[in-house]
Design an enzyme around this catalytic site. Structure first.
Site, PDB file in Angstrom:
ATOM      1  N   HIS A  26       0.836  -1.191   0.000  1.00  0.00           N
ATOM      2  CA  HIS A  26       0.000   0.000   0.000  1.00  0.00           C
ATOM      3  C   HIS A  26       0.879   1.252   0.000  1.00  0.00           C
ATOM      4  O   HIS A  26       2.085   1.202   0.261  1.00  0.00           O
ATOM      5  CB  HIS A  26      -0.928  -0.010   1.209  1.00  0.00           C
ATOM      6  CG  HIS A  26      -2.053  -0.984   1.070  1.00  0.00           C
ATOM      7  ND1 HIS A  26      -3.122  -1.006   1.929  1.00  0.00           N
ATOM      8  CD2 HIS A  26      -2.286  -1.970   0.159  1.00  0.00           C
ATOM      9  CE1 HIS A  26      -3.965  -1.966   1.572  1.00  0.00           C
ATOM     10  NE2 HIS A  26      -3.474  -2.563   0.503  1.00  0.00           N
TER      11      HIS A  26
ATOM     12  N   GLU B 118       1.130   3.765   2.025  1.00  0.00           N
ATOM     13  CA  GLU B 118       1.790   4.093   3.283  1.00  0.00           C
ATOM     14  C   GLU B 118       3.067   3.275   3.471  1.00  0.00           C
ATOM     15  O   GLU B 118       4.088   3.791   3.938  1.00  0.00           O
ATOM     16  CB  GLU B 118       0.842   3.844   4.465  1.00  0.00           C
ATOM     17  CG  GLU B 118      -0.419   4.692   4.436  1.00  0.00           C
ATOM     18  CD  GLU B 118      -1.602   3.986   3.777  1.00  0.00           C
ATOM     19  OE1 GLU B 118      -2.723   4.155   4.265  1.00  0.00           O
ATOM     20  OE2 GLU B 118      -1.384   3.286   2.756  1.00  0.00           O
TER      21      GLU B 118
ATOM     22  N   CYS C 240      -5.861   1.606   6.201  1.00  0.00           N
ATOM     23  CA  CYS C 240      -6.688   0.419   6.442  1.00  0.00           C
ATOM     24  C   CYS C 240      -6.360  -0.200   7.794  1.00  0.00           C
ATOM     25  O   CYS C 240      -5.236  -0.118   8.292  1.00  0.00           O
ATOM     26  CB  CYS C 240      -6.510  -0.601   5.326  1.00  0.00           C
ATOM     27  SG  CYS C 240      -4.852  -1.287   5.183  1.00  0.00           S
TER      28      CYS C 240
END
Length: 393
Positions: A68, A70, A93
């Site tokens: 992801h 991040e 998430c």
């Protein structure tokens, strides 16, 4: 977007909401790089900024199942992430999916603050902000138009179960897409057409009508561009009239092709349906409304993004059902001046301007001698003016 390297971007703004908004817009630009590789997941971008306003890490969601945004940004930042601010276009998430939760990665990296541009509408992944706060990490929801536009396709898919529909057409300055004899080659320039081919290689489905097939005999394939995914070609064909000689039928073994037809035609023209099937053309029963058809494409074929390349009849029908989300309009440097020329949409009959369908202009670009107008169709419930931003913590 130009290549981003550390410390090449230093905004001349103060620490606080203005700084966060600047970097959130950068993150949104990064996120778009994932288009075509991440759907039906969201496009997400992230930047890590230290207390001195230096960019120390950046990333975006590159491919479904991959790291992801991040995690990519934290990897680039390394030890510099400790005490820094992570600015991300979507709430991190909080669940275990194809990858571990991003909230754990942010917590373990020691970030002091997370600013995010949209609450996650997916109930399975939501709640990240609350978990970050529980770990002592400051969180702020910063909403702005750039992240609203970026996240709109994902939000729609989650909330409605329908794919995101993008309409595309090329028109003359006076609003015609073809002459009265349906000649349209070429209104737009080579550069504009290459852009369309790139988009064909990034969507799940290309939708057209039988009228366009009969007049233009299109291939609807992405040619001379890099494919990120292979689109299904879907033809709305109520009477099951697709000729066996059509380019779509002739290439159905190479490129997945589906015809949507009425139940009566499905049974009455069974011999023609079988002949098309022998050539690789699939056939599905058309629903009573186009909303049902789009839902079926989402459910049966996993379609999350649709590029509409159709004539005015089909475009008008989808507009009447409020099913087109955005439009790419290429305006070529030509004027026809013929009232019987073909227009991009028909079948709507507003009696006054205020009865017309509202669109919102997102951008205007020049492509050689063409003008590219990018519109979003207005949702009165969520209409906002460009440049607005709101912060909550």
């Amino acid at each position: 977007m130009p290549k981003i390297t550390l410390n090449t971007i230093r905004p001349d703004v103060q620490i606080g909401a203005d700084l966060w908004l600047f970097w959130l817009k950068v993150a949104a630009r990064l996120a778009v790089r994932g288009h075509g590789n991440v759907e039906p997941n969201p496009m997400v971008g992230c930047v890590i900024v230290d207390a001195k306003k230096n960019l120390v890490g950046w990333g975006y969601h590159r491919k479904i199942g991959g790291a992801h945004a991040e995690v990519e940004a934290l990897k680039r930042a390394g030890a510099k992430a400790r005490g820094a601010t992570a600015i991300v276009t979507l709430e991190p998430c909080a669940h275990v999916g194809r990858t571990p939760p991003c909230v754990d990665a942010l917590k373990n990296a020691g970030v002091a603050r997370v600013v995010y541009g949209c609450a996650d509408p997916n109930p399975d992944a939501a709640g990240g902000a609350g978990k970050l706060r529980a770990h002592g990490i400051e969180t702020h929801l910063l909403e702005c138009d750039e992240t609203r536009e970026l996240n709109a396709p994902f939000v729609k898919r989650v909330r409605t179960g329908l794919p995101w529909v993008m309409a595309k057409w090329a028109q003359t300055v006076d609003g015609c897409v073809a002459t009265r004899d349906y000649d349209s080659k070429w209104i737009s320039c080579d550069r504009s057409r290459r852009m369309v081919h790139r988009e064909r290689g990034r969507v799940d489905a290309i939708l057209t009508g039988i009228g366009t097939v009969m007049h233009d005999d299109p291939q609807l394939t992405a040619r001379e561009v890099r494919h990120r995914r292979n689109a299904i070609r879907v033809v709305i064909d109520p009477e099951l009239a697709l000729p066996l000689t059509a380019a779509l039928a002739q290439t159905a073994r190479q490129y997945k092709t589906v015809v949507a037809t009425l139940a009566k035609s499905f049974s009455d023209r069974s011999e023609h349906r079988r002949a098309l099937g022998d050539m690789g053309v699939g056939c599905m029963k058309q629903h009573s409304d186009f909303r049902g058809l789009l839902a079926a494409l989402r459910k049966e074929y996993g379609v999350s993004t649709v590029l509409l390349e159709a004539g005015g009849g089909l475009t008008g029908e989808l507009l009447k059902e409020n099913l087109i989300d955005e439009a790419w309009v290429f305006v070529g440097p030509k004027v026809l001046g013929d009232r019987e020329a073909i227009h991009p949409a028909r079948g709507l009959s507003p009696l006054a301007i205020h009865d017309s369908i509202s669109v919102r202009l997102l951008s205007v670009r020049r492509r050689d001698q063409d003008a590219l107008l990018h519109y979003r169709f207005e949702d009165p419930k969520s209409a906002g003016s460009i440049g607005n931003a709101t912060v909550s913590g």
